[in-house]
Structure formats: C-alpha cells, structure tokens
Design a protein around this motif. Structure first.
Motif, mmCIF file in Angstrom:
data_model
loop_
_atom_site.group_PDB
_atom_site.id
_atom_site.type_symbol
_atom_site.label_atom_id
_atom_site.label_comp_id
_atom_site.label_asym_id
_atom_site.label_seq_id
_atom_site.Cartn_x
_atom_site.Cartn_y
_atom_site.Cartn_z
ATOM 1 N N ARG A 164 2.349 27.551 36.676
ATOM 2 C CA ARG A 164 2.310 28.655 35.709
ATOM 3 C C ARG A 164 3.487 29.586 35.915
ATOM 4 O O ARG A 164 4.146 30.017 34.962
ATOM 5 N N LEU A 165 3.774 29.900 37.187
ATOM 6 C CA LEU A 165 4.912 30.762 37.482
ATOM 7 C C LEU A 165 6.217 30.111 37.030
ATOM 8 O O LEU A 165 7.103 30.782 36.480
ATOM 9 N N THR A 166 6.338 28.809 37.241
ATOM 10 C CA THR A 166 7.530 28.081 36.790
ATOM 11 C C THR A 166 7.697 28.185 35.287
ATOM 12 O O THR A 166 8.798 28.448 34.782
ATOM 13 N N TRP A 167 6.600 27.994 34.557
ATOM 14 C CA TRP A 167 6.661 28.085 33.099
ATOM 15 C C TRP A 167 7.041 29.485 32.652
ATOM 16 O O TRP A 167 7.875 29.661 31.761
ATOM 17 N N HIS A 168 6.449 30.497 33.269
ATOM 18 C CA HIS A 168 6.761 31.876 32.895
ATOM 19 C C HIS A 168 8.234 32.190 33.146
ATOM 20 O O HIS A 168 8.908 32.775 32.284
ATOM 21 N N ASP A 207 2.358 39.443 33.413
ATOM 22 C CA ASP A 207 3.553 38.747 32.914
ATOM 23 C C ASP A 207 3.540 38.642 31.396
ATOM 24 O O ASP A 207 4.564 38.855 30.729
ATOM 25 N N GLN A 208 2.383 38.319 30.820
ATOM 26 C CA GLN A 208 2.286 38.169 29.372
ATOM 27 C C GLN A 208 2.459 39.507 28.669
ATOM 28 O O GLN A 208 3.114 39.584 27.618
ATOM 29 N N GLN A 209 1.896 40.567 29.241
ATOM 30 C CA GLN A 209 2.049 41.895 28.643
ATOM 31 C C GLN A 209 3.514 42.315 28.622
ATOM 32 O O GLN A 209 4.008 42.821 27.605
ATOM 33 N N LEU A 210 4.222 42.093 29.728
ATOM 34 C CA LEU A 210 5.632 42.469 29.786
ATOM 35 C C LEU A 210 6.477 41.589 28.871
ATOM 36 O O LEU A 210 7.416 42.072 28.216
ATOM 37 N N TYR A 211 6.147 40.316 28.796
ATOM 38 C CA TYR A 211 6.900 39.396 27.937
ATOM 39 C C TYR A 211 6.807 39.825 26.471
ATOM 40 O O TYR A 211 7.815 39.888 25.754
ATOM 41 N N PRO A 217 2.787 45.412 38.746
ATOM 42 C CA PRO A 217 1.513 44.713 38.927
ATOM 43 C C PRO A 217 1.680 43.219 39.164
ATOM 44 O O PRO A 217 0.869 42.600 39.854
ATOM 45 N N ASN A 218 2.739 42.631 38.599
ATOM 46 C CA ASN A 218 2.983 41.203 38.829
ATOM 47 C C ASN A 218 3.271 40.928 40.308
ATOM 48 O O ASN A 218 2.779 39.954 40.880
#
Length: 259
Positions: free
Chosen positions: A69-73, A158-162, A186-187
C-alpha cells in the motif's frame, strides 16, 4: 537468505537508478525502498518454513499489505509530480558534477536500509516453532489490533493529503482538516505506530532486540529524514500560514488543537 534478499534489493535499486538517470526525478527511490521491503517479506514468508504457521500468515499478510500500500501511495504521488522532489533536487545541486555516482551510492545505501528494516520480519520468520511460548496467540492478536489501527490511520491521512493537493484551489495552503487537524504529521505517527507490531509478536519468541525498531523509526522520522525537512520546506513555501498551523497543532502525536 539475507544475502540473497540484499542482492535482490540492489538489483531493484539499480534499475530505479537507471530510470532516475534518464528522467532526473530521484523521488523514485522512496517507491523502490518500500517495494524492496514488500518483496523481502513475501519471499521470506514463502521460503522460510521455520516459524509457526500463524506467525508466517500474520506477518506475511499484514506486513506485505502494509508495504505494498505504501509503495502504491508513493508511486501515485511520484507519478503525478511534475518536478523533482525538493529533497532530491537539493541533493542534486549539492553533489554537483558528482551527482551521477552520488545518486548511485545513495540508491545502494537504500538497499542496505531496506534490509535493515526488513530484519524484524525476517527474524520472526526465522524463529523455530520450539522457540515460541504459549503467549503467541495473544501477542498476534495485540499486534493485529495495532497493525489495523496504524493501517487505517496512515492510509486515511495519506488519502486526505493526496486529495487536498489535487485541488488547485489549495495551492499555497496548509492541510489542516481530518487527521491533519490533530497532528502536523499523522502519516508519520501511524508509520511509527505500525513498528510496534513486530516486537510485540517477538515477545512470544524472546526476540527482545526488536524493540529497537520503534525507537529507530522514531529517530529517523523525528530527527533525520521525515519531520525536519518537511517542516523546513513548509515554512519556506507557506510562511505565516504554516507558522499559524504549527502554533495550534501537535507536531507528531495526534491531540486536540490549541485554540
């Protein structure tokens, strides 16, 4: 096994370095680092038939999912960037004419770090069944709860910041909503929390050395690669807007913001 995984990580990093040599965007190293750990975990889970099945399944699934998941992000962020990450742009300027070989050494060093941070999982996979005590299921349950909380927290942050960065109206503004209302990073906090899962499982096998990893990750995030650079860049580009955010928001551990 350790040497073979290291050589595999070196190959991944060399391929990434060749790509970066062509496109001049060294941020790919972050993607490659996370991917290397995911590959290490998956390979070890299948090839090391030593630890109890419950440990192999839990660590193999949870850890590989975490790093994939981290790789994808990181890859998604890298793909949408139009300019090189400022950290690596600064490195490129600092190294000057030596940047080609300097980045090669840097990428190889990341393979070393990938092995270093794969060690907790490899140690758990390498512990024979006879080494584990009767607390194994309680340890796995506690670690699973921590892993789940950390996964939800980091993926949400991560999704919120993205999404915030994808909105052109937010250019020059500071993300201070959602989880970012309670922590400036927070991440990073949930990334750090996730590293407690491995030493907790290790308690059932007497692997007390693994407790160094939450401390090690905290040192990296708090003093070396994470927070210091992020704060400097935010102040440089957002000025007073970010200073106001600093005054009311916790730097690391989420808590209610100041009035």
């Amino acid at each position: 096994m350790l040497l073979k995984l290291f050589l595999l990580d070196v190959v991944i990093m060399l391929i990434s370095w060749l790509i970066v040599t062509y496109n001049k965007r060294a941020g790919l190293v972050d993607v490659a680092w996370s991917f290397c750990i995911a590959v290490n975990v998956i390979c070890a889970a299948f090839l090391l038939d030593i630890a109890p099945v419950s440990v192999r399944i839990f660590i193999g699934l949870s850890s590989s999912i975490w790093f994939l998941r981290l790789t994808w992000h990181l890859f998604r962020r890298y793909w949408h960037e139009t300019e090189e990450d400022r950290r690596y742009a600064n490195m490129r300027r600092t190294m000057g004419q030596l940047k080609h070989w300097g980045f090669l050494a840097f990428f190889i060093f990341q393979a070393v770090l990938a092995i270093l941070f794969s060690y907790p999982m490899l140690a758990l996979f390498s512990s024979p069944v006879t080494q584990w005590n009767e607390w194994i299921h309680w340890a796995i349950t506690a670690a699973a709860l921590i892993m789940l909380l950390a996964f939800i927290g980091e993926s949400t942050a991560d999704q919120q910041l993205y999404r915030f960065k994808q909105n052109p109206n937010n250019q020059g503004q500071t993300m201070d909503q959602g989880l970012w209302k309670y922590s400036r990073h927070p991440n990073y906090f949930f990334e750090w929390l996730h590293w407690f899962a491995y030493p907790i499982v290790g308690l059932a096998a007497g692997l007390y050395l693994l407790w160094i990893y939450p401390l090690l990750m905290w040192l990296f995030l708090y003093y070396i690669t994470g927070i210091p650079f992020s704060e400097q860049q935010a102040l440089r580009h957002r000025g007073q807007n970010y200073q106001d955010y600093q005054q009311r928001t916790s730097m690391f551990i989420p808590r209610q913001p100041k009035e």
